[in-house]
Scaffold this motif. Structure first.
Motif, short mmCIF file in Angstrom:
data_model
loop_
_atom_site.label_atom_id
_atom_site.label_comp_id
_atom_site.label_asym_id
_atom_site.label_seq_id
_atom_site.Cartn_x
_atom_site.Cartn_y
_atom_site.Cartn_z
N ALA A 84 3.36 -0.58 -0.65
CA ALA A 84 4.23 0.00 0.06
C ALA A 84 5.36 -0.98 0.44
O ALA A 84 6.74 -0.54 0.41
CB ALA A 84 3.95 0.54 1.55
N CYS A 85 5.01 -2.06 0.83
CA CYS A 85 6.01 -3.36 1.32
C CYS A 85 6.95 -3.35 0.04
O CYS A 85 7.85 -3.55 -0.17
CB CYS A 85 5.30 -4.38 1.66
N ALA A 90 11.51 -3.23 -3.11
CA ALA A 90 12.49 -2.75 -4.54
C ALA A 90 13.60 -1.79 -4.26
O ALA A 90 14.48 -1.90 -4.83
CB ALA A 90 11.48 -2.22 -5.51
N ILE A 91 13.37 -0.94 -3.34
CA ILE A 91 14.34 0.19 -3.14
C ILE A 91 15.62 -0.45 -2.35
O ILE A 91 16.70 -0.22 -2.80
CB ILE A 91 13.64 1.49 -2.21
N VAL A 92 15.13 -1.36 -1.55
CA VAL A 92 16.17 -1.92 -0.64
C VAL A 92 17.41 -2.91 -1.95
O VAL A 92 18.65 -2.80 -1.67
CB VAL A 92 16.11 -2.93 0.55
N GLY A 93 16.40 -3.55 -2.58
CA GLY A 93 17.33 -4.42 -3.50
C GLY A 93 17.77 -3.73 -4.54
O GLY A 93 19.29 -3.98 -4.96
N TYR A 94 17.58 -2.45 -5.15
CA TYR A 94 18.31 -1.61 -5.85
C TYR A 94 19.33 -1.02 -5.15
O TYR A 94 20.27 -1.15 -5.72
CB TYR A 94 17.48 -0.45 -6.37
N GLN A 99 25.08 -0.86 -4.81
CA GLN A 99 26.47 -0.88 -3.90
C GLN A 99 27.37 -2.04 -4.49
O GLN A 99 28.50 -1.82 -4.60
CB GLN A 99 26.09 -1.19 -2.65
N SER A 100 26.76 -3.08 -4.84
CA SER A 100 27.71 -4.29 -5.37
C SER A 100 28.23 -3.90 -6.69
O SER A 100 29.23 -4.00 -7.20
CB SER A 100 26.93 -5.58 -5.57
N ILE A 101 27.74 -3.13 -7.61
CA ILE A 101 27.92 -2.58 -8.75
C ILE A 101 29.22 -1.59 -9.02
O ILE A 101 30.20 -1.73 -9.39
CB ILE A 101 26.88 -2.08 -9.98
#
Length: 155
Positions: A84-85, A90-94, A99-101
């Motif tokens: 879960a962590c 991974a979701i937060v990183g994605y 957003q940056s893209i």
């Protein structure tokens, strides 16, 4: 912590049995008013101190401490928590990457718009220059015709 709990259980088997209210013997993580400790922590502390109660309908301290020893996380729980962590990270990183893209694409769009405006401006300037050249050429031709007409007509 397990060694401490085992030690408490063996001490209780040798010494007096502690009978505590069933409310404190349950596995609920309800917080007790004593320093923000859970009910099980309070039961363990009371058992270590040798608090006794001989009222009917109470469970012994050793059964409570043994059920408190079962609180440790199993391997499946640890794997589930870790997964879960990892998925959350991974979701937060994605989301941050996306957003940056998206920001870069928006910035590229602005740059393309500015370039398009400059191209149109250059085309308009070029067309204006051609029109002014044609206007000058037509005026010269018109002046030459007028001069030829005046020379052809006798006065």
């Amino acid at each position: 912590m397990k060694a401490e709990l085992t030690k408490t259980i063996t001490q209780q088997e040798k010494g007096p049995v502690c009978y505590l209210p069933a409310v404190l013997c349950c596995r609920s993580p309800a917080v007790v008013a004593e320093g923000g400790k859970t009910a099980q922590e309070v039961v363990i502390l009371w058992c270590k101190a040798g608090v006794t109660s001989q009222k009917k309908g109470r469970r012994s301290c050793s059964s409570v401490v043994s059920s408190a020893a079962e609180i440790t996380m199993s391997l499946a729980s640890k794997v589930t928590l870790g997964a879960a962590c990892c998925v959350t990270a991974a979701i937060v990183g994605y989301v941050h990457l996306k957003q940056s893209i998206d920001r870069e694409k928006l910035h590229e769009g602005v740059i393309r718009d500015v370039e398009r405006q400059q191209r149109r401006k250059a085309e308009n300037v070029y067309l204006l220059q051609q029109q002014s050249d044609l206007t000058k050429q037509l005026r010269q031709e018109q002046q030459q015709r007028e001069a030829a007409q005046q020379a052809a007509t006798p006065t």
